[in-house]
Scaffold this motif. Structure first.
Motif, PDB file in Angstrom:
ATOM      1  N   GLN A 190     -13.391  51.014 -44.600  1.00  0.00           N
ATOM      2  CA  GLN A 190     -12.249  51.643 -43.942  1.00  0.00           C
ATOM      3  C   GLN A 190     -11.556  50.672 -42.997  1.00  0.00           C
ATOM      4  N   VAL A 191     -12.330  49.816 -42.345  1.00  0.00           N
ATOM      5  CA  VAL A 191     -11.745  48.799 -41.465  1.00  0.00           C
ATOM      6  C   VAL A 191     -10.851  47.870 -42.280  1.00  0.00           C
ATOM      7  N   ALA A 192     -11.327  47.459 -43.448  1.00  0.00           N
ATOM      8  CA  ALA A 192     -10.536  46.572 -44.306  1.00  0.00           C
ATOM      9  C   ALA A 192      -9.250  47.244 -44.766  1.00  0.00           C
ATOM     10  N   LEU A 193      -9.334  48.522 -45.167  1.00  0.00           N
ATOM     11  CA  LEU A 193      -8.150  49.246 -45.608  1.00  0.00           C
ATOM     12  C   LEU A 193      -7.127  49.389 -44.489  1.00  0.00           C
ATOM     13  N   ALA A 194      -7.621  49.673 -43.286  1.00  0.00           N
ATOM     14  CA  ALA A 194      -6.715  49.839 -42.152  1.00  0.00           C
ATOM     15  C   ALA A 194      -6.049  48.517 -41.785  1.00  0.00           C
ATOM     16  N   ALA A 195      -6.846  47.435 -41.765  1.00  0.00           N
ATOM     17  CA  ALA A 195      -6.294  46.123 -41.410  1.00  0.00           C
ATOM     18  C   ALA A 195      -5.267  45.661 -42.441  1.00  0.00           C
ATOM     19  N   LYS A 196      -5.424  46.075 -43.675  1.00  0.00           N
ATOM     20  CA  LYS A 196      -4.513  45.678 -44.751  1.00  0.00           C
ATOM     21  C   LYS A 196      -3.125  46.278 -44.563  1.00  0.00           C
ATOM     22  N   GLN A 197      -2.997  47.268 -43.691  1.00  0.00           N
ATOM     23  CA  GLN A 197      -1.708  47.888 -43.436  1.00  0.00           C
ATOM     24  C   GLN A 197      -0.791  47.008 -42.589  1.00  0.00           C
ATOM     25  N   GLY A 198      -1.331  45.914 -42.043  1.00  0.00           N
ATOM     26  CA  GLY A 198      -0.511  44.995 -41.277  1.00  0.00           C
ATOM     27  C   GLY A 198       0.582  44.379 -42.137  1.00  0.00           C
ATOM     28  N   GLU A 199       1.689  44.080 -41.550  1.00  0.00           N
ATOM     29  CA  GLU A 199       2.842  43.561 -42.292  1.00  0.00           C
ATOM     30  C   GLU A 199       2.526  42.231 -42.975  1.00  0.00           C
ATOM     31  N   GLY A 200       2.779  42.178 -44.260  1.00  0.00           N
ATOM     32  CA  GLY A 200       2.605  40.940 -45.011  1.00  0.00           C
ATOM     33  C   GLY A 200       1.179  40.655 -45.446  1.00  0.00           C
ATOM     34  N   ILE A 201       0.238  41.548 -45.178  1.00  0.00           N
ATOM     35  CA  ILE A 201      -1.162  41.330 -45.554  1.00  0.00           C
ATOM     36  C   ILE A 201      -1.404  41.899 -46.942  1.00  0.00           C
ATOM     37  N   VAL A 202      -1.860  41.066 -47.853  1.00  0.00           N
ATOM     38  CA  VAL A 202      -2.079  41.505 -49.243  1.00  0.00           C
ATOM     39  C   VAL A 202      -3.556  41.742 -49.549  1.00  0.00           C
ATOM     40  N   ASP A 203      -4.449  41.223 -48.701  1.00  0.00           N
ATOM     41  CA  ASP A 203      -5.875  41.432 -48.950  1.00  0.00           C
ATOM     42  C   ASP A 203      -6.668  41.177 -47.668  1.00  0.00           C
ATOM     43  N   VAL A 204      -7.738  41.944 -47.481  1.00  0.00           N
ATOM     44  CA  VAL A 204      -8.652  41.761 -46.348  1.00  0.00           C
ATOM     45  C   VAL A 204     -10.069  41.749 -46.890  1.00  0.00           C
ATOM     46  N   HIS A 205     -10.861  40.755 -46.515  1.00  0.00           N
ATOM     47  CA  HIS A 205     -12.230  40.648 -47.026  1.00  0.00           C
ATOM     48  C   HIS A 205     -13.120  39.990 -45.971  1.00  0.00           C
TER      49      HIS A 205
END
Length: 315
Positions: free
Chosen positions: A222-237
């Motif tokens: 859920q943290v990764a999904l939320a962080a991915k909402q940042g502008e211009g972010i295409v992936d969080v891992h």
């Protein structure tokens, strides 16, 4: 963080230390009285409660020292300061309780096999005094703060003392009115089981933090999904979330940006999301400009945005 916030935190910490010190002094005095009363009256319940209070007095002293040293600033060897001392103290306190419970149970079994005469009047007076002092100490320590493991450990010990005093009072009344000598070891074991349950919970929670476990209520997916909402972010891992101490959550993650995205804007947005949604007060974000093929690919990210770090703390 503003200067008033620093002042407020300092006052709160000082008040907590003062309460722990008072609790230590009062508990130390009471344990001496209970030990003397248990020896004179022959009561295992009183001796067990005195032994419990001896461990608790030491635990309260550790809690005071833990709170004091936790305020020391970070240095070259300990870049996060001494805040984790509160977790070490909580863990140690729980271990002490297991040792105490084992001793009480062994002594109680011996008393069942070989009942000994007890001066119920002396036992009752000392037990009532101990009960009143424990109630006062619990009040001195104040209300419950779920995230403060140091204070939680101290309250656990005092609550155990309170239960021990209740058991001693009840056993004294049964011995005085009914002549039931078995009540003394029986209530000792009952109180030990109650202490054991609370000590186990504190031990598990402290160990979870020391092992860098994910905080309760936090899902890294859920943290990764939320962080991915940042502008211009295409992936969080590579998301890792842990606690430095009770209530202080930290995180590290890799964020891959679109070619046209602004790294600083994305960084600020990720940090804001982590603070507001997950109460993560300190985040380290690795900014990347291409796919991450393996664990060390962060080393090869764009030189201009190789590593971004947020040291701001939210309160």
């Amino acid at each position: 963080m503003t200067a008033p916030d620093h002042h407020h935190d300092h006052d709160h910490a000082t008040t907590s230390e003062r309460r722990l010190l008072w609790a230590f002094v009062l508990t130390s005095i009471t344990l001496v009285v209970e030990a003397a009363g248990g020896w004179i009256s022959g009561s295992l319940a009183l001796l067990a409660d005195a032994g419990h209070m001896f461990v608790d007095a030491f635990a309260l002293l550790l809690a005071f020292l833990g709170a004091y040293f936790a305020r020391r600033p970070a240095d070259d060897k300990r870049s996060f300061g001494y805040a984790r001392l509160e977790v070490l103290v909580g863990y140690t306190n729980a271990l002490f309780q297991f040792v105490l419970v084992a001793w009480i149970v062994i002594e109680a079994i011996g008393r069942f096999a070989r009942p000994e005469p007890i001066l119920s009047g002396t036992m009752l007076i000392i037990a009532v005094v101990g009960l009143l002092v424990n109630l006062f100490v619990l009040r001195v320590l104040g209300g419950h703060d779920h995230d403060d493991l140091n204070a939680a450990g101290a309250r656990l010990h005092v609550l155990g003392d309170l239960l021990g005093s209740v058991g001693a009072v009840t056993a004294a009344l049964l011995i005085r009115w009914q002549g039931w000598l078995w009540a003394d070891p029986a209530f000792s074991i009952l109180v030990s089981l109650l202490i054991l349950n609370s000590a186990w919970k504190l031990l598990k929670r402290s160990a979870h933090i020391l092992l860098e476990g994910t905080p309760d209520g936090v899902d890294t997916a859920q943290v990764a999904l939320a962080a991915k909402q940042g502008e211009g972010i295409v992936d969080v891992h590579h998301v890792h979330v842990w606690q430095l101490a009770g209530g202080r959550r930290l995180a590290t993650l890799h964020a891959r940006l679109a070619e046209e995205a602004d790294a600083q804007t994305a960084l600020v947005q990720v940090q804001t999301i982590l603070r507001e949604r997950f109460q993560i007060v300190h985040a380290t974000v690795q900014i990347e400009r291409r796919d991450c093929a393996h664990e060390d690919c962060g080393r090869h990210a764009h030189d201009d945005h190789d590593h971004a770090h947020d040291s701001a703390h939210a309160h």
